[in-house]
Motif scaffolding. Structure first.
Motif, mmCIF file in Angstrom:
data_model
loop_
_atom_site.group_PDB
_atom_site.id
_atom_site.type_symbol
_atom_site.label_atom_id
_atom_site.label_comp_id
_atom_site.label_asym_id
_atom_site.label_seq_id
_atom_site.Cartn_x
_atom_site.Cartn_y
_atom_site.Cartn_z
ATOM 1 N N THR A 66 0.809 -1.049 -0.182
ATOM 2 C CA THR A 66 -0.128 0.059 -0.215
ATOM 3 C C THR A 66 1.091 0.609 -0.121
ATOM 4 N N VAL A 67 0.643 2.143 -0.408
ATOM 5 C CA VAL A 67 0.586 3.048 -0.641
ATOM 6 C C VAL A 67 0.372 4.562 -0.404
ATOM 7 N N ARG A 68 0.320 5.800 0.751
ATOM 8 C CA ARG A 68 -0.254 6.836 0.821
ATOM 9 C C ARG A 68 -0.929 7.769 -0.038
ATOM 10 N N VAL A 69 -1.641 8.612 -0.689
ATOM 11 C CA VAL A 69 -0.925 9.363 -1.336
ATOM 12 C C VAL A 69 -1.593 10.809 -1.024
ATOM 13 N N VAL A 70 -1.193 11.994 -0.334
ATOM 14 C CA VAL A 70 -2.154 13.080 0.098
ATOM 15 C C VAL A 70 -2.612 14.026 -1.498
ATOM 16 N N LEU A 71 -2.931 14.462 -1.938
ATOM 17 C CA LEU A 71 -3.732 15.345 -2.787
ATOM 18 C C LEU A 71 -3.376 16.719 -1.645
ATOM 19 N N HIS A 72 -2.529 18.000 -1.755
ATOM 20 C CA HIS A 72 -2.670 18.750 -0.909
ATOM 21 C C HIS A 72 -2.255 19.822 -1.358
ATOM 22 N N GLY A 73 -1.855 20.781 -0.346
ATOM 23 C CA GLY A 73 -1.984 22.371 -0.957
ATOM 24 C C GLY A 73 -0.609 23.608 0.161
ATOM 25 N N GLY A 74 -1.090 23.997 -0.226
ATOM 26 C CA GLY A 74 -2.387 25.404 -0.178
ATOM 27 C C GLY A 74 -3.828 24.605 -0.369
ATOM 28 N N PRO A 76 -5.511 22.153 -2.730
ATOM 29 C CA PRO A 76 -5.215 21.220 -3.810
ATOM 30 C C PRO A 76 -6.676 21.735 -5.118
ATOM 31 N N LEU A 77 -8.419 21.970 -4.535
ATOM 32 C CA LEU A 77 -8.853 21.747 -5.442
ATOM 33 C C LEU A 77 -8.736 22.898 -6.292
ATOM 34 N N LEU A 78 -7.386 24.282 -5.638
ATOM 35 C CA LEU A 78 -8.031 24.929 -7.308
ATOM 36 C C LEU A 78 -7.153 24.449 -7.711
ATOM 37 N N ALA A 79 -6.554 23.166 -8.223
ATOM 38 C CA ALA A 79 -5.994 22.933 -9.081
ATOM 39 C C ALA A 79 -7.050 21.960 -10.378
ATOM 40 N N GLY A 80 -7.926 21.609 -9.758
ATOM 41 C CA GLY A 80 -8.861 22.206 -10.618
ATOM 42 C C GLY A 80 -9.027 20.406 -11.031
ATOM 43 N N PRO A 81 -10.575 20.275 -11.098
ATOM 44 C CA PRO A 81 -11.179 18.608 -11.558
ATOM 45 C C PRO A 81 -9.981 17.804 -12.827
ATOM 46 N N GLY A 82 -9.877 18.990 -14.132
ATOM 47 C CA GLY A 82 -9.520 17.818 -14.440
ATOM 48 C C GLY A 82 -7.616 17.729 -14.351
ATOM 49 N N ARG A 83 -7.040 17.872 -13.370
ATOM 50 C CA ARG A 83 -5.722 18.153 -12.875
ATOM 51 C C ARG A 83 -5.840 16.886 -12.192
ATOM 52 N N LEU A 84 -7.049 16.667 -11.659
ATOM 53 C CA LEU A 84 -6.921 16.158 -10.342
ATOM 54 C C LEU A 84 -7.221 15.226 -10.721
ATOM 55 N N ARG A 85 -8.304 14.698 -11.949
ATOM 56 C CA ARG A 85 -7.890 13.841 -12.640
ATOM 57 C C ARG A 85 -7.101 12.730 -12.699
ATOM 58 N N ARG A 86 -6.354 13.952 -13.640
ATOM 59 C CA ARG A 86 -4.504 13.790 -14.386
ATOM 60 C C ARG A 86 -3.926 12.855 -13.360
ATOM 61 N N ALA A 87 -3.725 13.254 -11.723
ATOM 62 C CA ALA A 87 -3.272 12.860 -11.167
ATOM 63 C C ALA A 87 -3.304 11.955 -10.351
ATOM 64 N N ALA A 88 -4.812 11.614 -10.066
ATOM 65 C CA ALA A 88 -5.399 9.935 -9.104
ATOM 66 C C ALA A 88 -5.318 9.005 -10.543
ATOM 67 N N LEU A 119 -16.896 13.452 -9.122
ATOM 68 C CA LEU A 119 -15.247 12.649 -9.148
ATOM 69 C C LEU A 119 -14.332 11.605 -8.159
ATOM 70 N N PHE A 120 -14.657 12.220 -7.217
ATOM 71 C CA PHE A 120 -13.820 11.537 -5.547
ATOM 72 C C PHE A 120 -14.236 10.157 -5.435
ATOM 73 N N ALA A 121 -15.814 10.272 -6.057
ATOM 74 C CA ALA A 121 -16.395 8.960 -5.518
ATOM 75 C C ALA A 121 -15.583 8.366 -6.420
ATOM 76 N N GLU A 122 -15.778 8.318 -7.825
ATOM 77 C CA GLU A 122 -15.296 7.766 -9.112
ATOM 78 C C GLU A 122 -13.519 7.497 -8.894
#
Ligand code: SF4
Length: 810
Positions: A66-74, A76-88, A119-122
């Protein structure tokens, strides 16, 4: 001292370097470090792809489950749904199939919308939200730049996450303590939101910039504040997880901490900034400008490079990495010197107690005084670094096992991936215990330890194979329990076995006693007593004995039985430390007995696949060793699992293969549950009441009832499956199966209810009991002939009478 490095398993990825709030206590923008000013606002897709590749290669190299990754900031929602999707998507596609991704986002909640939730559910992204309490508390710091409150938006975000559709995404709340806020109001406001977890975080401070104190605030105001919350949390029956409190309770009992801000566990966290640079924990931003800098970046450096960085190594050195005052402190095993960043002082760097020292000591003593220290002193000052859920302090929220994994285990089962995750956590626990035992030995530099540490970097699979051996931990457990007679020889033997497996030409001296040199996982060589030097070579090994003689082959190899499907299980009849089960172990098996074991194991494995398919997958993933025990009195079946020997079961070979199958399944339940209990508190360990299990005459502590119930889930299913298979058939075997099924389903169901009604389960424990109930209930509905019910009732009465007689005699 060189330590065995810990692979990095937790990553904070900065998706956006700016924030839409202007919280005045934020460590990113309001503390010493100003690096955010020069960073790109949004992380680039190329950096994300490379980061995913790095994490993937690290997972493969260290065989991480298992690895845990936390999308963070600042934010992170400011990065927008497209970039968050691409990251995931990049992260998921880069990981090998056997490594699970625990993906989270930590947001202030202001922008959280239904579209983001969908998006996060998906993408299966869990969401943690920062909220400091009721409106007055939250408004104290968490405001927009123009001074407006962010409280309504955050409540709306939490409301979204509490909708049935998204509730499973809700990871918890992060609350920064302010002693001017009313702790009762803060607790009640947070509890009302039904979070699965709350992290109470001390505001970042150092000796240079000490925390706020109030004129009439007392000696330890942060401890007083937290103890008030702790009292309410206990009075409410611990309605949600609180890592700070649970970590104190656990460390007081010698278990691991769940947070980097307490305890002695090594940090396994790295941070990736929006410009692709690697940094250490974010909290260091509070110390001085540039404190988290590593000089490394995702394009030029691997995560192994990063794990070797001195700053990260410093946070992996346990007791040895603390100041002299902390090393001598009576609560150091619970406190661990507090969060690394909070120790900083200009003249002495991080070689100081925490600036919260007095508060930490008062908090720990306060919780201990409320019953937290009632349990026995620590046998394991231990940690499970790979699985301890949230090193990384403020950035992460708990869950050592994912909720779905815990639910799966609660029902009695455990897929290969889930059992592999347990194994991984146990391997990390073994590493931590070895390191703690070595620290406690006060040996400083020594050849065996140095070699083990070096091989852990250069030949990790060899070290992993040796440390995954169930009895590798026995040495550390005995040393830490005060048994110094066990000496340091077993550690040298582990290093020697790793050197042989690595085959690089490394040599190490191993003390020999009783005429045998034992190489764990390999076997033993007959040599005279004294000191033998073992050299691992590409084509084998060489043992130079004390008398100068040289041996190049094992006299007695560890024997393995190959089972259907191509997996093997070791028959461990050599290891001097295998005597970890509460029954005498058998000596080296003679050939006829070996053959009998081989046949019985092969047949038992086929029966498990047929009768307990839901259990067999986990057994195959986690059972590495069967340790033959001596026969019980009058042919009584004897079997045992040992908490310090993950992956092994001790069994005296029973008369039949079906009994062996049943014993294997039963004992492996104990193995799994022991590993779960190393990660999660399922019950109040201060509860000292005794409970009767329906199948035993003597009352036992709650953990005994829990363990027995869990083991009998498998027993019930075994007899249930046999009963269904015998449907309509007559004969002795069919009647026995029905009677046993009738007995064990009733016993197990009763035991589940006794656990559930004990009042001693934590919230997680209650959920676990519910999973067990869900597993046993369908079996209660299976119709049984009246004769079978009568047989079951008779067997039950006979047991009860025997129990009564024994208790009267007692
Ligand atoms: S209470 Fe103070 S002295 Fe003790 S370990 Fe913690 S910071 Fe160090």
């Amino acid at each position: 001292m060189t330590r065995i490095p810990v692979p990095l398993t937790q990553f904070v990825v900065k998706m956006h370097s700016r924030c839409d709030l202007a919280c005045d206590h934020c460590y990113v923008y309001e503390h010493a470090d100003s690096s955010w000013r020069s960073r790109p606002k949004v992380i680039g897709d190329g950096i994300l792809a490379k980061a995913a590749e790095r994490i993937g290669e690290h997972a493969v190299a260290h065989r991480l489950s298992t690895v845990r990754v936390v999308l963070h900031g600042g934010e992170p929602l400011l990065a927008g749904p497209g970039r968050l999707r691409r990251a995931a998507e990049a992260l998921r596609s880069a990981l090998p199939p056997e490594c699970a991704l625990d993906l989270r986002i930590h947001t202030n909640g202001v922008l959280l919308s239904r579209a983001f939730c969908a998006l996060f559910a998906e993408l299966d992204v869990k969401v943690g939200i920062s909220l400091d309490g009721d409106r007055a508390a939250n408004d104290r710091h968490r405001r927009f730049a123009d001074g407006r409150s962010s409280h309504p938006q955050v409540l709306r975000a939490v409301g979204l996450l509490n909708e049935p559709e998204y509730r499973h995404l809700f990871a918890g709340l992060l609350c920064t303590v302010d002693i001017e806020n009313d702790p009762v109001a803060v607790y009640r406001a947070l509890a009302e939101l039904r979070p699965p977890a709350v992290d109470f975080l001390l505001p970042h401070a150092t000796w240079e910039a000490p925390p706020k104190r109030l004129p009439a605030g007392g000696e330890a105001p942060y401890a007083d504040w937290l103890l008030t919350v702790h009292g309410l949390w206990e009075a409410d029956g611990r309605p949600f997880a609180v890592r700070t409190f649970e970590s104190v309770h656990r460390t007081l009992r010698g278990l691991s901490s769940l947070t980097e801000s307490l305890g002695l566990e090594p940090s396994d966290l790295a941070v990736l900034e929006t410009d692709g640079t690697f940094e250490q924990a974010d909290s260091l931003k509070t110390a001085y400008d540039g404190a988290p800098v590593t000089g490394m970046n995702v394009f030029a450096h691997s995560l192994d490079d990063l794990a070797r960085h001195p700053g990260i190594a410093a946070r992996q050195s346990g007791l040895a990495g603390l100041s002299a005052a902390c090393r001598a402190c009576p609560v150091v095993r619970s406190c661990g010197g507090g969060l690394y960043a909070h120790r900083y002082r200009v003249d002495t760097g991080f070689d100081n107690p925490s600036v919260y020292c007095g508060d930490l000591m008062t908090l720990i003593n306060g919780i201990a005084g409320e019953g937290g220290s009632a349990a026995a002193p620590a046998a394991e000052p231990a940690a499970e670094p790979a699985a301890a859920p949230a090193r990384g302090g403020e950035a992460l929220l708990p869950a050592a096992l994912a909720p779905a994994q815990l639910d799966e285990l609660a029902r009695g089962y455990g897929s290969a991936a889930t059992v592999a995750a347990l194994g991984n956590s146990q391997l990390a626990l073994t590493r931590a215990m070895l390191a703690a035992a070595w620290d406690a030995s006060g040996q400083g530099r020594a050849e065996a330890w140095e070699l083990l540490s070096e091989l852990d970097g250069a030949a990790a699979p060899a070290v992993d194979a040796v440390l995954a051996h169930p009895y590798a931990r026995a040495w550390a457990a005995r040393r830490l329990a005060g048994d110094l007679a066990v000496g340091l020889g077993p550690l040298a033997a582990l290093a020697a076995a790793a050197a042989v497996r690595a085959g690089r030409g490394d040599a190490v001296a191993v003390p020999v006693r009783g005429g045998w040199l034992h190489l764990p996982t390999l076997g033993r060589v007959a040599v005279p007593d004294g000191e033998a030097v073992v050299t691992g070579r590409a084509d084998g090994f060489e043992v130079r004995a004390a008398d100068g003689s040289v041996r190049t082959a094992l006299d007695q190899p560890l024997r393995r039985v190959r089972l259907a499907g191509g997996w093997t299980v070791a028959l461990e009849d050599l290891d001097p430390l295998r005597d970890s089960h509460d029954h005498p172990v058998a000596e080296r098996l003679p050939e006829p007995e070996l053959l009998s074991w081989t046949g019985a194991l092969r047949e038992a494995w086929e029966l498990l696949g047929r009768d307990l398919p839901g259990y067999a997958e986990g057994i195959r993933a986690g059972l590495g060793t069967v340790t033959p025990l001596r026969p019980g009195p009058a042919g009584r079946d004897v079997s045992s699992a040992a908490r310090q020997a993950y992956g092994a079961v001790g069994i005296a070979r029973p008369a039949t293969a079906p009994t062996l199958a049943l014993l294997l399944a039963h004992e492996f339940q104990h193995v799994k549950l022991g590993a779960v209990l190393d990660l999660h508190d399922l019950y109040d360990r201060a509860d000292d009441r005794l409970y009767f299990a329906p199948w035993r005459p003597d009352p036992r502590p709650l953990e005994g009832l829990l363990q027995g119930t869990y083991a009998h889930l498998a027993v019930t299913e075994y007899w249930g499956t046999r009963t269904v298979a015998y449907d309509g058939l007559a004969g002795e075997a069919a009647e026995r199966a029905r009677a046993q099924f009738g007995l064990w389903r009733r016993y197990t169901a009763e035991a589940v209810e006794r656990l559930a009604g004990s009042g001693a389960l934590t919230g997680l424990g209650a959920r676990f009991a519910e999973g067990m109930r869900e597993s046993v209930e369908p079996w209660l509905a299976v119709p049984l002939p009246a004769a079978a019910e009568r047989d079951a009732e008779r067997a039950r009465r006979e047991r009860d009478e025997r129990s009564h007689l024994r208790s009267v005699e007692a």
